[in-house]
Design an enzyme around this catalytic site. Structure first.
Site, PDB file in Angstrom:
ATOM      1  N   GLU B  50       0.909  -1.303  -0.256  1.00  0.00           N
ATOM      2  CA  GLU B  50       0.258  -0.364  -0.358  1.00  0.00           C
ATOM      3  C   GLU B  50       0.843   1.234  -0.051  1.00  0.00           C
ATOM      4  OE1 GLU B  50      -0.415  -2.724   2.379  1.00  0.00           O
ATOM      5  OE2 GLU B  50      -2.851  -3.043   1.850  1.00  0.00           O
ATOM      6  N   PHE B 112     -11.854  -7.122  13.372  1.00  0.00           N
ATOM      7  CA  PHE B 112     -10.948  -8.013  12.381  1.00  0.00           C
ATOM      8  C   PHE B 112     -10.668  -7.093  11.471  1.00  0.00           C
ATOM      9  CE2 PHE B 112      -9.617  -9.694   8.563  1.00  0.00           C
ATOM     10  CZ  PHE B 112      -8.248 -10.814   8.605  1.00  0.00           C
ATOM     11  N   GLN B 113      -9.007  -6.436  11.394  1.00  0.00           N
ATOM     12  CA  GLN B 113      -8.666  -5.441  10.447  1.00  0.00           C
ATOM     13  C   GLN B 113      -8.993  -3.845  10.445  1.00  0.00           C
ATOM     14  OE1 GLN B 113      -8.392  -6.793   5.765  1.00  0.00           O
ATOM     15  NE2 GLN B 113      -6.755  -7.509   7.056  1.00  0.00           N
ATOM     16  N   LYS B 162     -18.195  -0.595   4.989  1.00  0.00           N
ATOM     17  CA  LYS B 162     -18.079  -2.100   4.477  1.00  0.00           C
ATOM     18  C   LYS B 162     -19.692  -1.619   4.587  1.00  0.00           C
ATOM     19  CE  LYS B 162     -17.991  -6.405   4.313  1.00  0.00           C
ATOM     20  NZ  LYS B 162     -18.060  -8.013   4.660  1.00  0.00           N
ATOM     21  N   MET B 479      24.031   8.446   2.810  1.00  0.00           N
ATOM     22  CA  MET B 479      24.011  10.215   3.381  1.00  0.00           C
ATOM     23  C   MET B 479      24.273   9.693   5.068  1.00  0.00           C
ATOM     24  SD  MET B 479      24.697  13.228   2.214  1.00  0.00           S
ATOM     25  CE  MET B 479      23.389  13.367   0.908  1.00  0.00           C
TER      26      MET B 479
END
Lengths: 176, 589
Positions: B50, B112-113, B162, B479
């Site tokens: 993502e 969940f999630q 949802k 760096m």
């Protein structure tokens, strides 16, 4: 630049999450909040937030600009630039199991024109409204009796002058 | 006709002109993906992470000027977008991130999630929404795009539970948005603009310091007009690269920590700094009290919070950079009568700048054996004729690209300026390639940065995004290694990568093309081959691991206290001084 206390009055959209956006702005940028209070405004779709904060001129300028930048903020006023009234309410619960404590508590309450709003065999709860000095003073006098609990609202403030702009319509602000 | 929330979302995206969406599906966004898969007008690009989706959407936005869009699922899908969102937020990139959320009645149940993504992203979005009712969805999308694109642009997140995606309701897309609490200022104060014009006309040592705002407001033409009309040199920030032609005789280069000597000296000695769409970032100013100590400041910015945040400004102008420059140019043209005079007054200043440019031009020690990273950049510039979109990751290679690639066009330099996000480059390049399928898109990466999102090669291959990745491979977090060498007694703690993959094989494993150059003589052929291949290519340039980025202003130092490369330890004899007489200016009249 000198650091001083500022009371900032913020008119916001009355939506969930707005308070945390405002408070989060302070914490995220390292500005301090001395007190914060919120309630509905004249128009039910808006809320009024009063924040007491400390800072020098530059920090206060950043605070007001950053607040203005929040999408849900309608108007920001730094009351330090105006004549204003400020009030705070405290509820002070004290031990009063002894008779002499009860009479002393009542005497102090009367001097301060405060009120006893609840009484149990062992306690009085005193309500007082006023500026910070008045509240600090009564707390100091009650302290020897034994304070069980203090709850304070935080400051609310209002500009004393007539507000020339009718509420929301003519609010002119700079935003990005 | 009633539509489901998912259908409303996709229809709304189409109304906003969205043609490409990046993302990864998951449980709570299946409704949305079900609609998306039948949609011919919107191309969906499935990334492998993502973070890759948000960076790709960001790269798409930077290269195209249109908002980038990413759709991901709830919980881990949503939290994985945070770095991409914060990156876009710091660089003011318009982005719409749509996250799925568990059903409204489950919110707050540790379902969940589930993650409170609106809470998590509150400090790093311009605004975010949780849509609790399908009736609000169309309005919300309209507002989200409006907020993302207008004023100082930024990322906006829309969290859609949802059940809101599946609920059916009437679809009415609003024509316009009105937010009483949001009205950006687009036009600068006329009086302030007049003051600015006067100050510019009076200035004997003016310099322009321009940033990403020039690109965001499409003001490059107006900036060039102003610089040329007044013959004022321009220093750009990292985010500003491309906002003024890198090959222009008035271009000083980048300023700040790894800026050019001429840019930093010019700003330091200036009597008037004209800051345009730039925000006085600490990587630009160095020690604030030593930044342009004798200068007055004009600051043009659409975001009033940027003004006087770090630096006292004498003439602040809040407004859209392009609008303000149009007005300012008009005012300056009214002063045309004084132009001969001000040009004469500035002759010594221009000569001085020319001296600085000659004294310490950008330079590195050439080598016929070890590949110098700067050489690779110069070669790619040469072989593409500069006609390419360049994304970078973060680190030494990023600074070398900023120094050695001459960006002539806006929206061709895609780099994570504010947040400094390693792993940005490859997905951003893919986003740019999706926006411009026919353009050549290069990603310069360090071997450290590249490994932070190298999985996205799979996305590039699967979606025919023929990006060219040039890894400047020095075996370290370069760096960090450089700072340790200069300021931490060469204690290379945690900066040497050790076992790194074979990037050619890695490319091949993903179905891309892998090429390698280990000596200077091989560089050109590798680049040419990469350009000729119409597929994703990973070029592994094994470069001199000791090479450092110079000049450099040590953190906390003033910009005129630059340190130079070893071959420049003592200032070279100032042949420049003599050259000075030869001609007074190379500037166009």
């Amino acid at each position: 630049m000198s650091v001083s206390q500022h009371i900032i009055s913020i008119l916001v959209e009355n939506k969930f999450g707005v308070l945390s956006r405002v408070a989060g702005l302070f914490s995220g940028r390292g500005f301090n909040i001395d007190s914060i209070s919120v309630g509905p405004s004249v128009e039910p779709s808006t809320s009024q937030i009063t924040i007491v904060t400390m800072g020098d001129e530059r920090i206060i300028e950043q605070i007001t600009k950053q607040l203005n930048k929040l999408i849900d903020v309608i108007k920001v006023v730094d009351l330090a630039e105006k004549d204003y009234l400020v009030r705070e309410t405290a509820l002070i619960k004290i031990h009063t199991s002894r008779a002499e404590d009860r009479s002393e508590a009542l005497r102090i309450t009367e001097i301060f024109r405060a009120r006893v709003v609840d009484s149990t065999p062992a306690t009085y709860t005193i309500e007082i409204t006023g500026d910070e000095n008045r509240i600090e003073a009564i707390i100091n006098l009650l302290r020897p009796l034994g304070i069980r609990e203090i709850v304070r609202t935080g400051k609310i403030a209002i500009a004393r002058e007539e507000v020339k702009v009718p509420a929301l319509l003519e609010v002119k602000r700079v935003k990005a | 006709m009633k539509l489901s929330g998912a259908e409303i979302l996709i229809e709304s995206l189409k109304k906003e002109g969205v043609d490409t969406v990046f993302g990864i599906p998951g449980g709570v966004v299946l409704q949305i993906f079900d609609v998306l898969c039948n949609e011919k007008d919107i191309k969906f690009i499935l990334t492998r992470h993502e973070q890759g989706a948000t960076h790709a959407a960001d790269g798409y936005a930077r290269a195209s000027g249109k908002p980038g869009v990413a759709i991901v699922t709830s919980g881990p899908g949503a939290t994985n977008t945070v770095t991409g969102i914060a990156t876009a937020h710091m660089d003011s990139i318009p982005l719409i991130v749509i996250t799925g959320q568990v059903a409204t009645k489950m919110i707050g149940n540790d379902a969940f999630q589930e993650a409170d993504i609106v809470g998590i992203t509150r400090p790093c979005t311009k605004y975010n929404f949780l849509v609790k009712d399908a009736d609000d969805l169309a309005n919300t999308v309209k507002e989200a795009f409006y907020i993302a694109k207008t004023g100082r642009p930024g990322p906006v997140l829309i969290d859609i539970p949802k059940d809101v995606s599946s609920a059916k309701t009437e679809f009415i897309y609003p024509d316009k948005v009105s937010l009483r609490s949001y009205s950006p200022t687009y036009h600068g104060n006329k009086w302030q603009i007049k003051q600015a014009a006067q100050a510019i006309a009076k200035s004997k040592r003016p310099v322009i310091y321009a940033g990403g705002g020039v690109i965001l407001s499409n003001a490059h033409k107006e900036l060039a007009e102003m610089a040329e009309f007044n013959r004022i040199h321009v220093a750009l920030t990292l985010m500003g690269l491309g906002g003024f032609p890198g090959t222009h005789p008035l271009f000083l280069g980048m300023l700040g920590m790894h800026g050019t000597y001429a840019a930093n000296m010019a700003v330091h000695e200036s009597d008037l700094v004209i800051a345009i769409g730039a925000r006085f970032d600490d990587r630009v100013t160095g020690k604030v009290t030593e930044f342009a100590p004798r200068a007055k400041f004009i600051h043009i910015d659409i975001d009033p919070t940027n003004i006087r945040k770090n630096i006292h400004v004498d003439i602040p102008i809040v407004g859209d950079v392009r609008n303000v420059l149009i007005e300012l140019n008009k005012e300056l043209h009214l002063l045309e009568g004084q132009r001969a005079e001000w040009n004469a007054d500035r002759k010594p200043w221009h000569a001085q700048i020319e001296d600085w440019e000659d004294e310490h031009p950008l330079s590195y020690k050439k080598s016929s054996r070890k590949i110098k990273p700067q050489y690779v950049i110069e070669k790619i510039y040469e072989l593409t004729g500069g006609d390419a979109i360049i994304s970078t990751d973060v680190g030494q290679h990023q600074m070398w690209v900023a120094q050695y690639f001459k960006f002539d066009q806006p929206r061709t330099c895609l780099t994570s300026g504010g947040l400094g996000t390693m792993g940005f480059g490859l997905p951003a390049a893919m986003g740019a390639q999706a926006a411009w399928p026919d353009k050549l898109v290069f990603n310069f990466a360090g071997d450290g940065s590249f490994q932070m999102n190298s999985q996205e090669i799979a996305t590039a291959v699967a979606n025919n995004l023929p990006v060219k990745v040039a890894i400047l491979n020095n075996g370290s977090l370069g760096m960090v290694r450089q700072w340790q060498e200069l300021f931490f007694n060469r204690h290379y703690a945690g900066s040497i990568l050790g076992n790194t993959p074979d990037y050619v094989k890695l490319a091949e494993a993903y179905g891309a093309v892998g090429l390698r150059a280990v000596t200077t003589s091989e560089v050109e052929a590798v680049i040419k081959e990469a350009i000729s291949i119409k597929r994703p290519v990973i070029m592994d340039f094994v470069v001199d691991p000791e090479e450092n980025v110079f000049p450099m202003v040590p953190a906390g130092g003033g910009n005129c206290d630059m340190i130079f490369g070893p071959e420049e330890k003592t200032r070279p004899e100032k042949e420049a001084r003599q050259k000075k007489d030869k001609s007074n200016s190379v500037l166009p009249a």
